[in-house]
Design a protein around this motif. Structure first.
Motif, PDB file in Angstrom:
ATOM      1  N   LEU A 173       7.558   4.483   2.114  1.00 29.96           N
ATOM      2  CA  LEU A 173       6.462   5.243   2.717  1.00 29.96           C
ATOM      3  C   LEU A 173       5.166   4.878   2.006  1.00 29.96           C
ATOM      4  O   LEU A 173       5.127   4.802   0.781  1.00 29.96           O
ATOM      5  CB  LEU A 173       6.716   6.754   2.617  1.00 29.96           C
ATOM      6  N   ARG A 174       4.125   4.641   2.785  1.00 27.61           N
ATOM      7  CA  ARG A 174       2.852   4.244   2.211  1.00 27.61           C
ATOM      8  C   ARG A 174       1.740   5.134   2.756  1.00 27.61           C
ATOM      9  O   ARG A 174       1.773   5.568   3.904  1.00 27.61           O
ATOM     10  CB  ARG A 174       2.497   2.797   2.596  1.00 27.61           C
ATOM     11  N   VAL A 175       0.735   5.355   1.922  1.00 24.94           N
ATOM     12  CA  VAL A 175      -0.519   5.956   2.369  1.00 24.94           C
ATOM     13  C   VAL A 175      -1.505   4.818   2.591  1.00 24.94           C
ATOM     14  O   VAL A 175      -1.648   3.936   1.742  1.00 24.94           O
ATOM     15  CB  VAL A 175      -1.062   6.955   1.334  1.00 24.94           C
ATOM     16  N   LEU A 176      -2.170   4.825   3.742  1.00 26.00           N
ATOM     17  CA  LEU A 176      -3.177   3.820   4.067  1.00 26.00           C
ATOM     18  C   LEU A 176      -4.553   4.470   4.058  1.00 26.00           C
ATOM     19  O   LEU A 176      -4.734   5.579   4.577  1.00 26.00           O
ATOM     20  CB  LEU A 176      -2.907   3.220   5.454  1.00 26.00           C
ATOM     21  N   LYS A 177      -5.528   3.774   3.477  1.00 28.47           N
ATOM     22  CA  LYS A 177      -6.897   4.294   3.424  1.00 28.47           C
ATOM     23  C   LYS A 177      -7.868   3.188   3.813  1.00 28.47           C
ATOM     24  O   LYS A 177      -7.609   2.007   3.607  1.00 28.47           O
ATOM     25  CB  LYS A 177      -7.228   4.800   2.020  1.00 28.47           C
ATOM     26  N   GLY A 178      -8.993   3.595   4.375  1.00 27.90           N
ATOM     27  CA  GLY A 178     -10.022   2.638   4.755  1.00 27.90           C
ATOM     28  C   GLY A 178     -11.050   3.312   5.634  1.00 27.90           C
ATOM     29  O   GLY A 178     -11.103   4.540   5.721  1.00 27.90           O
ATOM     30  N   ASN A 179     -11.842   2.505   6.336  1.00 27.30           N
ATOM     31  CA  ASN A 179     -12.910   3.099   7.131  1.00 27.30           C
ATOM     32  C   ASN A 179     -12.424   3.767   8.413  1.00 27.30           C
ATOM     33  O   ASN A 179     -13.219   4.348   9.161  1.00 27.30           O
ATOM     34  CB  ASN A 179     -14.019   2.073   7.438  1.00 27.30           C
ATOM     35  N   LEU A 180     -11.112   3.723   8.662  1.00 25.76           N
ATOM     36  CA  LEU A 180     -10.543   4.458   9.794  1.00 25.76           C
ATOM     37  C   LEU A 180      -9.932   5.789   9.358  1.00 25.76           C
ATOM     38  O   LEU A 180      -9.358   6.502  10.184  1.00 25.76           O
ATOM     39  CB  LEU A 180      -9.495   3.602  10.512  1.00 25.76           C
ATOM     40  N   GLY A 181     -10.033   6.118   8.074  1.00 29.22           N
ATOM     41  CA  GLY A 181      -9.512   7.385   7.582  1.00 29.22           C
ATOM     42  C   GLY A 181      -8.286   7.201   6.714  1.00 29.22           C
ATOM     43  O   GLY A 181      -8.025   6.113   6.187  1.00 29.22           O
ATOM     44  N   ASP A 199      -2.751  -3.121   6.652  1.00 28.38           N
ATOM     45  CA  ASP A 199      -2.140  -3.817   5.514  1.00 28.38           C
ATOM     46  C   ASP A 199      -1.277  -2.821   4.740  1.00 28.38           C
ATOM     47  O   ASP A 199      -1.773  -2.047   3.922  1.00 28.38           O
ATOM     48  CB  ASP A 199      -3.242  -4.394   4.619  1.00 28.38           C
ATOM     49  N   ALA A 200       0.020  -2.851   5.025  1.00 27.45           N
ATOM     50  CA  ALA A 200       0.937  -1.922   4.362  1.00 27.45           C
ATOM     51  C   ALA A 200       1.276  -2.364   2.949  1.00 27.45           C
ATOM     52  O   ALA A 200       1.868  -1.585   2.187  1.00 27.45           O
ATOM     53  CB  ALA A 200       2.221  -1.780   5.187  1.00 27.45           C
ATOM     54  N   ILE A 201       0.927  -3.578   2.589  1.00 30.04           N
ATOM     55  CA  ILE A 201       1.177  -4.053   1.226  1.00 30.04           C
ATOM     56  C   ILE A 201       0.123  -3.489   0.281  1.00 30.04           C
ATOM     57  O   ILE A 201       0.433  -2.950  -0.788  1.00 30.04           O
ATOM     58  CB  ILE A 201       1.183  -5.591   1.184  1.00 30.04           C
ATOM     59  N   ASN A 202      -1.125  -3.585   0.684  1.00 28.44           N
ATOM     60  CA  ASN A 202      -2.232  -3.116  -0.158  1.00 28.44           C
ATOM     61  C   ASN A 202      -2.696  -1.710   0.183  1.00 28.44           C
ATOM     62  O   ASN A 202      -3.595  -1.168  -0.470  1.00 28.44           O
ATOM     63  CB  ASN A 202      -3.408  -4.089  -0.053  1.00 28.44           C
ATOM     64  N   GLY A 203      -2.085  -1.103   1.227  1.00 27.77           N
ATOM     65  CA  GLY A 203      -2.386   0.277   1.553  1.00 27.77           C
ATOM     66  C   GLY A 203      -3.747   0.493   2.180  1.00 27.77           C
ATOM     67  O   GLY A 203      -4.452   1.443   1.829  1.00 27.77           O
ATOM     68  N   THR A 204      -4.126  -0.388   3.127  1.00 24.92           N
ATOM     69  CA  THR A 204      -5.438  -0.257   3.759  1.00 24.92           C
ATOM     70  C   THR A 204      -5.307  -0.230   5.280  1.00 24.92           C
ATOM     71  O   THR A 204      -4.396  -0.823   5.862  1.00 24.92           O
ATOM     72  CB  THR A 204      -6.376  -1.400   3.357  1.00 24.92           C
ATOM     73  N   LEU A 205      -6.257   0.454   5.909  1.00 25.13           N
ATOM     74  CA  LEU A 205      -6.373   0.494   7.367  1.00 25.13           C
ATOM     75  C   LEU A 205      -7.864   0.435   7.683  1.00 25.13           C
ATOM     76  O   LEU A 205      -8.595   1.393   7.411  1.00 25.13           O
ATOM     77  CB  LEU A 205      -5.745   1.774   7.934  1.00 25.13           C
ATOM     78  N   GLU A 206      -8.299  -0.675   8.259  1.00 29.13           N
ATOM     79  CA  GLU A 206      -9.732  -0.888   8.414  1.00 29.13           C
ATOM     80  C   GLU A 206     -10.078  -1.501   9.761  1.00 29.13           C
ATOM     81  O   GLU A 206      -9.325  -2.335  10.293  1.00 29.13           O
ATOM     82  CB  GLU A 206     -10.254  -1.821   7.303  1.00 29.13           C
ATOM     83  N   ALA A 207     -11.231  -1.096  10.282  1.00 23.68           N
ATOM     84  CA  ALA A 207     -11.855  -1.802  11.393  1.00 23.68           C
ATOM     85  C   ALA A 207     -12.813  -2.819  10.793  1.00 23.68           C
ATOM     86  O   ALA A 207     -13.704  -2.462  10.007  1.00 23.68           O
ATOM     87  CB  ALA A 207     -12.609  -0.818  12.281  1.00 23.68           C
TER      88      ALA A 207
END
Length: 615
Positions: free
Chosen positions: A423-431, A550-558
């Motif tokens: 399970l991963r938490v994703l963060k970025g400019n999409l929340g 990117d589930a490896i680095n934990g990011t979600l971005e537009a």
């Protein structure tokens, strides 16, 4: 006892510190209730007479005195849900067992129990998440008669157990045991069922073919056998010490199941304030218990729905759990079970391989579980290493499980399927969002593709049917959050996205809604917070924007120019059609009051994640 893993210790201590104010206030409240003694004897004579008017003469006589425990039963029985149908005879069985140990049992009340498997893709699904809050309130009404010395909670499925736990912790001065009913026998395998679903989505199977497959999979009383939210609930209740040891996955309508139900009654009577082992559930469930639940979820590849439910349950006990805690623990807790959708086995295979007793034992040996917690069975988790059975005389006994009977299904912590919990938490400019990777192919951990925007899951299905999605893309299904339309599961999207992935396309899903606890092979960033209707960044997206998951680095971005992104206006959606019909108009007050997904998507307490200590 092995030394506790430093990350487990560190996360637990962080939760303790973060929760200090709210936990202290909670404990003071339940301690005050505990200090008042046996509750029904504060009632006036008329009140008490009402409480036992319908009881047998023997029970009436017992309830007049001050030394007979009264066990309240809160039941989620209905005979439309296969998981809950076996509960029909439980009240009578419980009453009879209680009398054998000098106690009385009464049905305190019933709570609703709906099935996401039936409401998937239908209007009723928009009531599903909020049914958890309704269940908590209904159970509170049942227990508010204040005539019980202990409670037995009869519940299995998705929102039902979290709702019952919330109510139990609200009545934290009462000892409470959760009584399972067990899974149905194995039917058509989950892999075969899934293949028929995909064939139907491609037009290669008829409705009759599909119905035959579904009926072969869901064919008898008991819980569905895949490892979705319902069975994740059962795992949680056992690893959190709220079930009897080894009770979670024993089949319904068997002598062993009946013996475990009776044993739960005997134990509930033993841990009331009238005995020598008083165990109020609000004291029993502490920060270590909650951490054990999170660890169990990671070790088994459990349902993503529990990311919200565990947060909400913890808060009911004054404990502030965050997504960061899940993420930190996932990095060190290995995946030890392969149960569909993380493998081909079902929960019966898991149980026969050693099940919860082996899982708990190997986690304890690895220092990955708090072994010193209090449970409904007593001090410590050692008893939960043992599997129940009936001896030659029909007596209930427990035997320690020291090895897995099937390493393809269940492994020791020293030989995991993967080194982390998936399970991963994703963060970025999409929340902020979460993703389950335990069943994802290794080459799909990073997806970068253009966005295709939808406001309804049916729009995606229609686009798929028209052949418009045979390409790489990220499906964005927005305005699906709890404030918007009640955060329905988008399970209907699994077959078309799965087909496109099998065709070689690089696809993913991004949504402020939920996905089923039975999904996870297609990359899915779910529970995106803030949600689109709450000025969330998903509302800024346009068709064709490049999204990188990117589930490896934990990011979600537009991948949009920062200045352009800042200048963009939010898109709005007309959701009025989702707010009426099928009872949805009655739930407006819940939609208006609900918090964000990362704070449990609950209507209870404060929701600001930045002021969590005041919850």
């Amino acid at each position: 006892m092995n030394t506790l893993h430093p990350v487990v210790a560190e996360v637990t201590q962080r939760i303790v510190e973060r929760s200090r104010h709210s936990r202290d206030a909670y404990l003071a409240r339940i301690d005050e209730a505990c200090s008042k003694g046996v509750y029904r004897h504060r009632l006036g004579c008329s009140n008490l007479a009402h409480a036992f008017a319908a009881s047998s003469e023997a029970d009436k006589s017992a309830l007049r005195g001050k030394v007979t425990p009264n066990v309240g039963i809160v039941t989620a029985y209905n005979d439309m849900l296969s998981a809950h149908q076996p509960y029909e005879p439980y009240p009578q069985q419980i009453r009879e067992a209680a009398r054998l140990v000098g106690a009385v049992a009464q049905v305190a009340g019933g709570v609703p129990a709906m099935c996401d498997g039936i409401t998937q893709g239908r209007a009723g699904m928009e009531l599903s998440l909020f049914s958890r809050e309704v269940i908590a309130m209904a159970a509170a009404v049942a227990l508010s008669h204040d005539t019980y010395d202990a409670a037995l909670m009869l519940g299995i499925c998705d929102k039902i157990v979290p709702g019952l736990v919330t109510a139990a912790l609200s009545f934290g001065h009462l000892p409470t045991i959760f009584v399972p009913a067990g899974p149905m026998p194995s039917g058509l395998s989950n892999d075969k069922k899934s293949k028929v679903r995909q064939s139907y989505a491609e037009g290669k199977a008829t409705r009759e073919d599909l119905l035959e497959a579904e009926a072969g999979a869901y064919h008898a009383p008991g819980t569905c056998t895949f490892y979705g939210t319902a069975n994740s609930n059962q795992m949680l209740m056992e690893i959190m010490g709220l079930h009897l040891p080894g009770a979670s996955f024993v089949s319904p309508n068997t002598p062993l199941r009946d013996a475990l139900t009776r044993a739960a009654v005997y134990r509930a009577v033993a841990i009331t304030a009238l005995g020598n082992e008083f165990t109020p559930v609000g004291r029993m469930v502490d920060e270590r218990t909650i951490v054990n639940g999170v660890i169990g979820l990671h070790a088994t590849g459990g349902s993503t729905n529990q990311l919200m439910h565990l947060v909400a349950m913890a808060r009911a006990g004054g404990i502030v759990l965050t997504l960061e805690d899940f993420d930190a623990l996932s990095a060190v807790v290995p995946l030890l079970a392969r149960v569909y959708p993380n493998g081909s086995a079902d929960v019966n295979h898991f149980h026969h391989a050693g099940g919860m007793p082996f899982l708990i034992g190997t986690l304890l040996d690895a220092g990955l579980l708090h072994g010193d917690v209090r449970t409904v069975w007593g001090e410590g988790m050692a008893a939960y290493r043992c599997m129940p059975t009936l001896d030659g005389d029909g007596k209930l006994v427990w035997n320690e499980v020291t090895a897995s009977a099937n390493l393809d299904v269940l492994r020791p912590a020293t030989e995991p399927f993967r080194p982390d919990g998936g399970l991963r938490v994703l963060k970025g400019n999409l929340g902020v969002s979460v993703i389950k990777v335990s069943s994802m192919p290794a080459d799909r951990m990073v997806i970068e593709a253009p966005a295709v925007i939808f406001h309804e899951q049916e729009e995606l299905q229609a686009a798929f049917s028209r052949g418009e999605l045979d390409r790489d893309f990220v499906a964005v299904v927005r305005f699906q959050g709890p404030k918007a339309i009640g955060m329905p599961e988008l399970h209907k999207l699994t077959p078309p996205l799965g087909i496109l992935q099998e065709r070689g396309h690089r696809v993913a899903l991004v949504t402020d809604g939920r996905m089923s606890g039975a999904s996870g092979k297609v990359p899915a960033a779910i529970h995106v917070t803030p949600e689109a209707i709450d000025a969330g960044p998903l509302g800024k997206l346009r068709d064709g924007d490049i999204i990188r998951l990117d589930a490896i680095n934990g990011t979600l971005e537009a991948k949009v120019d920062a200045a352009e992104w800042a200048a963009r206006e939010q898109v709005h959606a007309d959701l009025s059609s989702h707010h009426v019909g099928m009872g949805r108009e009655l739930f407006a007050c819940l939609r208006n009051a609900v918090g964000s997904a990362d704070t449990g998507a609950t209507i209870f307490g404060k929701h600001d994640r930045h002021h969590a200590a005041d919850v």
